[in-house]
Enzyme design. Structure first.
Site, PDB file in Angstrom:
ATOM      1  N   PHE A 196       0.842  -1.208   0.000  1.00 43.96           N
ATOM      2  CA  PHE A 196       0.000   0.000   0.000  1.00 43.96           C
ATOM      3  C   PHE A 196       0.869   1.247   0.000  1.00 43.96           C
ATOM      4  O   PHE A 196       1.822   1.359   0.781  1.00 43.96           O
ATOM      5  CB  PHE A 196      -0.908   0.026   1.229  1.00 43.96           C
ATOM      6  CG  PHE A 196      -1.617   1.340   1.427  1.00 43.96           C
ATOM      7  CD1 PHE A 196      -2.760   1.644   0.696  1.00 43.96           C
ATOM      8  CD2 PHE A 196      -1.138   2.288   2.315  1.00 43.96           C
ATOM      9  CE1 PHE A 196      -3.404   2.868   0.857  1.00 43.96           C
ATOM     10  CE2 PHE A 196      -1.777   3.512   2.490  1.00 43.96           C
ATOM     11  CZ  PHE A 196      -2.917   3.804   1.761  1.00 43.96           C
ATOM     12  N   LEU A 219       3.910  -0.815   3.865  1.00 47.19           N
ATOM     13  CA  LEU A 219       3.171   0.446   3.910  1.00 47.19           C
ATOM     14  C   LEU A 219       4.124   1.584   3.556  1.00 47.19           C
ATOM     15  O   LEU A 219       5.087   1.839   4.283  1.00 47.19           O
ATOM     16  CB  LEU A 219       2.575   0.682   5.303  1.00 47.19           C
ATOM     17  CG  LEU A 219       1.613  -0.381   5.840  1.00 47.19           C
ATOM     18  CD1 LEU A 219       1.168  -0.013   7.252  1.00 47.19           C
ATOM     19  CD2 LEU A 219       0.402  -0.532   4.930  1.00 47.19           C
ATOM     20  N   GLU A 220       3.870   2.225   2.448  1.00 45.75           N
ATOM     21  CA  GLU A 220       4.636   3.402   2.049  1.00 45.75           C
ATOM     22  C   GLU A 220       3.761   4.624   2.316  1.00 45.75           C
ATOM     23  O   GLU A 220       2.828   4.898   1.562  1.00 45.75           O
ATOM     24  CB  GLU A 220       5.024   3.304   0.568  1.00 45.75           C
ATOM     25  CG  GLU A 220       5.938   2.144   0.230  1.00 45.75           C
ATOM     26  CD  GLU A 220       7.300   2.229   0.903  1.00 45.75           C
ATOM     27  OE1 GLU A 220       7.674   3.327   1.360  1.00 45.75           O
ATOM     28  OE2 GLU A 220       7.996   1.210   0.964  1.00 45.75           O
ATOM     29  N   LEU A 221       4.051   5.327   3.396  1.00 44.29           N
ATOM     30  CA  LEU A 221       3.168   6.387   3.866  1.00 44.29           C
ATOM     31  C   LEU A 221       3.811   7.763   3.633  1.00 44.29           C
ATOM     32  O   LEU A 221       4.319   8.021   2.580  1.00 44.29           O
ATOM     33  CB  LEU A 221       2.814   6.129   5.328  1.00 44.29           C
ATOM     34  CG  LEU A 221       2.279   4.701   5.604  1.00 44.29           C
ATOM     35  CD1 LEU A 221       2.022   4.489   7.085  1.00 44.29           C
ATOM     36  CD2 LEU A 221       1.038   4.420   4.788  1.00 44.29           C
TER      37      LEU A 221
END
Length: 466
Positions: A196, A219-221
């Site tokens: 994501f 998770l790449e936030l």
């Protein structure tokens, strides 16, 4: 560019798509390195044939110029594919490991294998690159993949669906368009891995859904990425590179410098130098410039306009509501209580805070969630070491911005609130691979001391396992 309507995916459709991908994966065809290489070549050919449509869609959705769209999206993907094709045979090999003394006669190795059927959920700010870059890793590792592009960039989403649909069987790669309902239905599926890219808030939702099925995630936030300009920096060069990093894609970049910490002695000349750099890049009236991009939609445009009430606008601040454009803007006299300093800005607004003591900068940054990126402008090796060892961040640059993401030889990812896991180059292959440990024991002899029936063997065991 051809027009097409968005297919309405029901939960039943999604159930069937995932079921078929799992069946296809079980057939073992994707395990062959030759198959993976052929599909990666096919992916590059698909992009090449549709390059004009991709660039046009990026302009329609985000106002990206051909130059910016090619370098940050299309060309980026080509480079990822090229490296992966070149190195895949090496990455996919099983690796022998040493044999422990307690395991004499045995052989051990680590064997990378695909997870299975993976879900890639992409954001809207780099809607082509941030689909294809993780997809390359998923394909290289031998997975099947379901792709969910962002509904906020509908033209890119349509092109993506058409390209993948024309060149790949849906049992191998499938694009599922739609909004919140489609995303919610996908998160109910028994995927083997979820990748994501997006906001921290949605990332928590994804992780919660994955936790219910114990699905591993990347998770790449995002977050508020600081840019620090110390008193020994090359002001002209720093200003140029800061303006490049902040105003590319009109600030809609997860690793853009979110705010600027500048030594008090450098502040006036740095502000002036950034203004000069902006005008060199975009002229004196950027919002009238066709190649200067736009904010993705009205909601985000209005959110950014509200930030202009904070501090003092010392440069820029003009906007065009009809075109959703905001000029590169510098905000002075900002503090941490202002709204602009509460969340990631994700737009062409750069708050500026002066400092005298570098330790104050370190302490303040460390009181906030760990950023995705950090940028330091200083030629002092002690200052460089102090910042990079005292502050936790996903990745970053010394004397530059953004460029760490452009090399496939560095892992890209966040830490803490800015994400978990990493990818690019070999790290993408590793992300989408499970590294299976295998021990092959000899049958030529048997070491009896390990068995419960062995007596008076403690002395031998102690000598071996001391």
């Amino acid at each position: 560019m051809s027009q097409s309507t968005v297919r309405e995916w029901t939960e039943t459709d999604i159930d069937e798509a995932v079921r078929k991908q799992k069946l296809y994966f079980a057939g073992l065809e994707t395990r062959s390195v030759a198959f993976r290489l052929a599909q990666l070549h096919r992916l590059k050919e698909a992009v090449k044939r549709n390059e004009e449509d991709i660039l046009k869609a990026l302009y329609m959705d985000l106002g990206k110029s051909d130059m910016e769209a090619y370098t940050s999206e299309v060309g980026f993907v080509y480079q990822e594919i090229n490296l992966t094709v070149k190195k895949l045979k090496k990455w996919a090999k099983q690796r022998r490991v040493k044999t422990a003394l307690t395991h004499i006669g045995s052989k051990g190795w680590v064997q990378p294998e695909p997870y299975g059927t993976v879900l890639i959920i992409a954001p809207w700010n780099y809607p082509f690159q941030l689909v294809l870059a993780p997809l390359i890793g998923a394909m290289a590792a031998g997975n099947t993949a379901v792709i969910k592009p962002s509904e906020l960039t509908p033209n890119v989403s349509k092109v993506m669906a058409r390209i993948i649909g024309d060149f790949f069987h849906p049992d191998y790669l499938a694009v599922i368009e739609g909004g919140l309902e489609a995303s919610q239905a996908l998160l109910k599926q028994p995927f083997d891995y979820i990748f994501f890219t997006g906001s921290t808030g949605v990332g928590k939702v994804v992780m919660e859904a994955a936790a219910k099925r114990l699905i591993p995630v990347t998770l790449e936030l995002g977050g508020k990425s600081p840019c620090i300009v110390h008193n020994d920096a090359n002001v002209k060069l720093a200003a140029k590179r800061i303006a490049f990093g902040k105003f590319m894609n009109v600030g809609q970049t997860c690793i853009a410098p979110d705010y600027l910490y500048v030594h008090q002695s450098m502040k006036p000349q740095l502000i002036l130098a950034i203004q000069e750099a902006v005008e060199q890049f975009y002229g004196s009236d950027p919002i009238r410039l066709d190649r200067y991009g736009k904010i993705v939609n009205e909601k985000h445009f209005n959110r950014l306009l509200a930030y202009l009430k904070d501090g003092t606008v010392v440069y820029g601040g003009t906007y065009d509501a009809d075109k959703h454009k905001i000029a590169p803007t510098l905000l002075d006299q900002v503090d941490w209580n202002d709204a602009v300093m509460q969340d990631e800005i994700f737009g062409p607004i750069l708050p500026i805070i002066a400092y005298d003591d570098l330790q104050d900068v370190i302490d303040t940054v460390n009181r906030h969630p760990k950023p995705l990126a950090l940028y330091l402008f200083s030629d002092n090796a002690d200052v460089q070491r102090r910042i990079t060892t005292s502050i936790s961040f996903g990745g970053g640059c010394i004397n530059d911005t953004l460029m760490h993401i452009a090399t496939p030889h560095l892992p890209f990812g966040g830490v803490g609130g800015s994400g978990m896991g990493s990818y690019h180059g070999e790290y993408s292959f590793q992300t989408f691979s499970h590294y299976k440990s295998i021990l092959k024991q000899t049958n030529r002899f048997d070491l009896s001391f390990r068995y419960p029936s062995s007596r008076n063997k403690l002395g031998l065991v102690k000598r071996i396992m001391k």
